[in-house]
Write a protein that holds these residues in place. Structure first.
Motif: not given
Length: 243
Positions: A42, A210, A231
């Motif tokens: 992300a 992450d 996710c």
């Protein structure tokens, strides 16, 4: 194939409003020897920090990073000759008025003769179909054309390792496919972060980052499946709206 090594690497930076340094990357140990390494995660997960460690743009707070045994802090000049870096925003690295001038600038150390620099620059531009645009202002080019120009300038000096930070972000479908085919045909070791999960499926090895940690390291298809689950974890299905 080159070897990029992370040995107990952490990165933390001071932030004015926080009492403690903000940890961007935590205790990463890796040995990257594959030809094609993908990095997914992300926004804000630490992908760009990981990539910028490879050529010394970021220094570890703890641990060491080396490219073929050369420490990225103590031997940063040698490392940067071996490692080419392509930024997400090409305007971060295009500094000359036109594409031809920018590629020629990147060649100034390896080709001292002006005519030779021009020949090599034209060949690099032609590789990406950019030669007709060589003398246009970089501000007249589209975002995708600028990204391909930045890649051409980096490849012109033939680095051993090519690091790309989300290179397909500004590309349309045609130029994205050109990028994919170009990367497939390169001799360089490639370390690339991307949000394009189709593009990353062509990699030999994929890391999932992450919250500053490597949470998965393995085959591309398995890594993508792991990342999709990561996710979706914790997402709530929206209920019906008011009646």
């Amino acid at each position: 194939m080159p070897k990029v090594t992370f040995d107990g690497v952490s990165v933390a930076v001071a932030v004015d409003h926080l009492p403690e340094p903000k940890v961007l990357l935590q205790d990463v140990s890796l040995e990257l020897t594959e030809a094609r390494v993908g990095v997914i995660g992300a926004n804000g997960s630490g992908k760009s920090t990981l990539l910028r460690l490879v050529n010394g743009l970021v220094q570890p707070s703890e641990g060491h990073v080396a490219v073929d045994g050369q420490d990225t802090v103590r031997a940063v000049r040698s490392v940067r000759r071996a490692v080419g870096f392509v930024f997400t925003d090409p305007l971060s690295q295009l500094v000359m008025p036109t594409g031809r001038e920018d590629v020629e600038l990147s060649l100034r150390r390896t080709a001292r003769n002006g005519a030779e620099r021009r020949r090599l620059a034209d060949a690099a531009l032609d590789r990406f179909g950019l030669l007709p645009l060589a003398d246009q202002s970089i501000y007249e080019l589209s975002g995708g054309e600028r990204q391909l120009l930045a890649l051409a300038a980096v490849l012109a000096v033939d680095p051993a390792v090519l690091v790309l930070d989300e290179p397909s972000t500004l590309l349309d479908l045609r130029n994205r496919e050109l990028l994919r085919r170009t990367l497939t045909g390169l001799d360089q070791q490639i370390i690339m972060s991307t949000h394009d999960l189709d593009l990353v499926l062509g990699m030999d090895r994929v890391l999932v980052i992450d919250q500053g940690a490597v949470v998965f390291d393995g085959q591309a298809a398995t890594a993508v499946a792991f990342y999709r689950e990561l996710c979706l974890a914790g997402l709530e299905t929206p209920g019906p709206g008011p009646r």
